[in-house]
Design an enzyme around this catalytic site. Structure first.
Site, PDB file in Angstrom:
ATOM      1  N   GLY A  11       0.830  -1.289  -0.079  1.00 45.73           N
ATOM      2  CA  GLY A  11       0.055   0.017  -0.255  1.00 45.73           C
ATOM      3  C   GLY A  11       0.837   1.098  -0.006  1.00 45.73           C
ATOM      4  O   GLY A  11       0.563   2.142   0.908  1.00 45.73           O
ATOM      5  N   TYR A  41     -14.140  -3.700  10.324  1.00 44.83           N
ATOM      6  CA  TYR A  41     -12.920  -3.094  10.228  1.00 44.83           C
ATOM      7  C   TYR A  41     -11.943  -3.191  11.619  1.00 44.83           C
ATOM      8  O   TYR A  41     -10.778  -3.772  11.645  1.00 44.83           O
ATOM      9  CB  TYR A  41     -12.813  -1.604   9.813  1.00 44.83           C
ATOM     10  N   SER A  63      -4.604  -0.480  14.219  1.00 43.38           N
ATOM     11  CA  SER A  63      -5.268   0.798  14.204  1.00 43.38           C
ATOM     12  C   SER A  63      -6.011   0.921  15.724  1.00 43.38           C
ATOM     13  O   SER A  63      -6.148  -0.096  16.445  1.00 43.38           O
ATOM     14  CB  SER A  63      -6.475   0.867  13.518  1.00 43.38           C
TER      15      SER A  63
END
Length: 250
Positions: free
Chosen positions: A13, A151, A138
């Site tokens: 990414g 997520y 995260s």
């Protein structure tokens, strides 16, 4: 000569956002950085920004195992192994519990969990002993933000992977850690909203929740990636480094 002089790194990414900022920083500190992502135009622009002598782009999707095989073949053919792996690529979308579909679950677990797992597994033959593996987690893994359950669960998996893989790879001296960025000013964050007006409102709200009163800059997350990639963190493995402006700490 930076702390990564002569090293080889991979950032998944790596075309935008945290991935691009990290690739730039690793290259600035001496590493030759491979970057991968699904959008060729973004990768081309990233190589230009990083410098073509310090970076190599290989287009591909981490959820596609054939693409991962092709990526690692390119790295293997360079003949210098892989010293740093930043498994950064991930994706997100808001979806409340009542509306979650098989497709939604399969898409985001396919990228964030399956993709991360095979990104690291398929790197094992080229990773050098003593390498550093960094997983992008995260702060959402610790919180219960509405409509973000899939997520968040995928990022909780990332945190668990870091612990397990640190234990499995310790005999090779390979350190595995995760980072937990707070809300960061990236195209991906803006993309969670339908338009620019809603994105701006969303970001203002997120900034108001951060004790430091603002969103992170991608280069601030990249600094944490560099720390975990370098010998400055030589006695750190299995950890989760929060780079969140105090969001989940205070």
């Amino acid at each position: 000569m930076g702390p990564l002089a002569g090293k080889t790194a991979l950032v998944t990414g790596g075309g935008t956002g945290i991935g691009l900022a990290s690739a730039k920083r690793l290259a600035a500190e001496g590493a030759h950085v491979f970057i991968t992502g699904r959008r060729g135009a973004e990768l081309d622009a990233a190589v230009e920004a990083i410098g073509s002598t310090m970076s190599t782009a290989v287009a591909g999707d981490i959820a596609n195992l054939a693409d991962l095989d092709r990526l690692y073949e390119v790295i293997r053919n360079r003949g210098k192994g892989l010293d740093v792996l930043f498994a950064n690529a991930s994706a997100a979308e808001f979806m409340p519990l009542a509306d979650i579909t098989e497709e939604h679950f399969d898409t985001y677990f396919g990228i964030n969990v399956r993709g991360t797992l095979f990104t690291v597994q398929k790197a094992l033959p080229v990773l050098t002993d003593g390498a550093s593996v960094i997983l992008n987690g995260s702060t959402n893994a610790d919180s219960g933000a509405p409509a973000f359950g899939v997520y968040a669960a995928s990022k909780a998996s990332t945190r668990s992977f870091a612990r397990t893989w640190a234990n499995e790879l310790k005999e090779r001296g390979i350190r595995v850690n995760s980072i937990a960025p707070g809300p960061t000013e990236t195209p991906g964050l803006s993309g969670l909203q339908a338009d620019a007006e809603h994105a701006a409102e969303f970001k203002r709200y997120l900034a108001s929740q951060v004790p430091l009163g603002r969103l992170a800059r991608p280069d601030e997350i990249a600094a944490a990636v560099l720390f975990l990639a370098s010998d400055q963190s030589s006695f750190i493995t299995g950890s989760n480094l929060y780079v969140d402006g105090g969001l989940n700490q205070i």
